[in-house]
Design an enzyme around this catalytic site. Structure first.
Site, PDB file in Angstrom:
ATOM      1  N   HIS A   1       1.068  -1.140  -0.372  1.00 21.82           N
ATOM      2  CA  HIS A   1      -0.014   0.245  -0.134  1.00 21.82           C
ATOM      3  C   HIS A   1       0.922   0.961   0.138  1.00 21.82           C
ATOM      4  O   HIS A   1       0.506   2.360  -0.730  1.00 21.82           O
ATOM      5  CB  HIS A   1      -1.154  -0.237   1.089  1.00 21.82           C
TER       6      HIS A   1
ATOM      7  N   ASP B   1      -6.447   4.721   0.760  1.00 25.70           N
ATOM      8  CA  ASP B   1      -6.393   3.639   0.034  1.00 25.70           C
ATOM      9  C   ASP B   1      -7.540   3.105   0.327  1.00 25.70           C
ATOM     10  O   ASP B   1      -8.308   3.493   1.316  1.00 25.70           O
ATOM     11  CB  ASP B   1      -4.652   3.197   0.462  1.00 25.70           C
TER      12      ASP B   1
END
Length: 423
Positions: free
Chosen positions: A22, A122
């Site tokens: 991520h 995210d």
């Protein structure tokens, strides 16, 4: 002062959820913002107590970022209460969720000296979107995965309603619009357990995108918003009557639906989610018959955002004081449906005194029947609604005046603050 603020360079805050997979795409994104567009960036990174922060892997990436990219590691959160076998997705979401208060503290500091123009998260960080809204920062979701994955997320609320079982138990491939059919066993991990916190948050977020798009496409003041708040609960019989009354009215509606409870109207107090699937309690065929005029979401929706929308023309509410104030601020007339606490008193004030609401009549069995519900909906959204909206508009103006600099509310708060400061 405002001109000085606008002259500051644009600054973006990025909140990556735990995991190098991520972090790395977001660092590449940040470097392009810096090098190609002159935007400065701060990474705010959630951590947990069982891992060292920054890790060697994180250092290998973060230590080589441009000087205009800063990094803040939030205080580690304790996840010891989670089961040892909890899915990694749930652990990631919990880390972000439990870091929100620390995130808020960091935003206070950063916004005091920077012109923050965006908060980027995210897909596991959507719980931080509400924090961004508190600071009037526009939130964005960074989605570097495939178009197939994005289509699945976008259509997840529809797929969720089609199937009642776990997706791995669906006896045929699941159709994702624009993509090849896929077996439930091949779907991404966060969708393996529909009862998990990860799944619920994903569903809640993507539901929000769809209803907002639907609301954007409705005529001015044409939609009745129905919500009994986070605590209000109807009986099974009353929920059925409400559904059929909405259908009978033939008016557009956006309904925040929660599972019924036949024992107490306060059954959901202090609970953010309903225990059972609320769609199972709707009358058979209701969603199909009203799909052109109504939109139903489960458990929660951002009330202020809906009340402030130009398509919203009325609000069916349990008459909690917070909801009343939010309706006044946005000038939305009401259908008063009190459930408990002081709400019946509030309903009397709204209908008999202020005259900005209609109140449906309850029969001898304590039920509001569908024809009475239809009458009130037609009244607020039709003929009587013009007078109610006009009076609510007057209240809206009075509220704005009270909250403005020099207004009565502003003065009262100043008096209290000065008293405390001089104590």
């Amino acid at each position: 002062m405002e001109e000085t603020y606008k002259s500051l360079p644009a600054h973006v805050i990025i909140l990556p959820s735990p995991g190098m997979g991520h972090l790395i795409p977001l660092t590449e994104f940040a470097k392009r913002l810096v090098h190609n567009h002159g935007i400065s960036v701060t990474f705010i990174i959630p951590t947990e107590s069982t891992t060292s922060s920054p890790s060697e892997a994180q250092k290998s990436v973060l230590d080589f970022l441009p000087g205009s990219i800063n990094c803040i590691f939030l205080p580690p959160v304790n996840l010891s209460d989670l089961p040892n076998d909890v899915p990694i997705g749930s652990r990631i979401v919990s880390t972000v969720t439990r870091s929100l208060s620390s995130l808020s503290d960091s935003l206070k500091i950063i916004t005091s000296g920077h012109r923050v123009v965006a908060l980027v998260v995210d897909i596991f960080g959507t719980s931080a979107l509400d924090v961004a809204n508190e600071f009037n920062i526009t939130p964005y979701i960074f989605f570097p995965s495939t178009a197939m994955c994005l289509s699945l997320y976008y259509h997840l609320p529809t797929i969720d309603q089609v199937y009642s079982c776990e997706y791995i138990d669906v006896p045929h491939p699941i159709q994702i619009p624009g993509c090849v059919p896929i077996w439930g066993t091949d779907l991404m991990n966060p969708l393996e357990d529909r009862k998990s916190e990860v799944y619920k948050r994903l569903l809640q977020y993507w539901e929000g995108l769809i209803w907002l798009q639907w609301l954007d496409n409705q005529p001015l003041c044409s939609v009745l918003f129905i919500s009994f708040g986070s605590a209000g609960t109807l009986s099974s019989e009353q929920l059925t009557e409400l559904a059929l009354g909405l259908e009978m009215s033939e008016h557009k509606f956006l309904w925040v639906l929660r599972s019924p409870n036949d024992k107490s109207a306060e059954a959901n107090y202090l609970k953010s989610e309903t225990a059972a699937d609320p769609f199972e309690f709707l009358p058979k065929g209701f969603l199909d018959r009203t799909k052109m005029s109504g939109f139903v979401v489960s458990s929660w929706a951002p009330q202020v955002q809906i009340l402030s929308h130009e398509s919203t023309g009325g609000f069916l509410t349990r008459c909690g004081w917070n909801s009343i104030l939010e309706s006044v601020i946005h000038g939305v007339p009401l259908i008063a449906w009190p459930l408990f606490a002081e709400q019946k008193m509030n309903a009397v004030m709204l209908t008999d005194d202020l005259k900005v609401a209609l109140r449906p009549r309850v029969n001898n069995n304590g039920i509001i029947r569908r024809d009475e519900i239809s009458r009130c909906v037609k009244g607020v959204m039709g003929g009587e609604g013009h007078k109610l909206r006009s009076r609510m508009g007057d209240l809206k103006g009075a509220a704005a005046s009270s909250l403005s600099e020099g207004g009565s509310s502003c003065k009262s708060l100043a008096e209290v603050a000065n008293k405390w400061k001089n104590h």
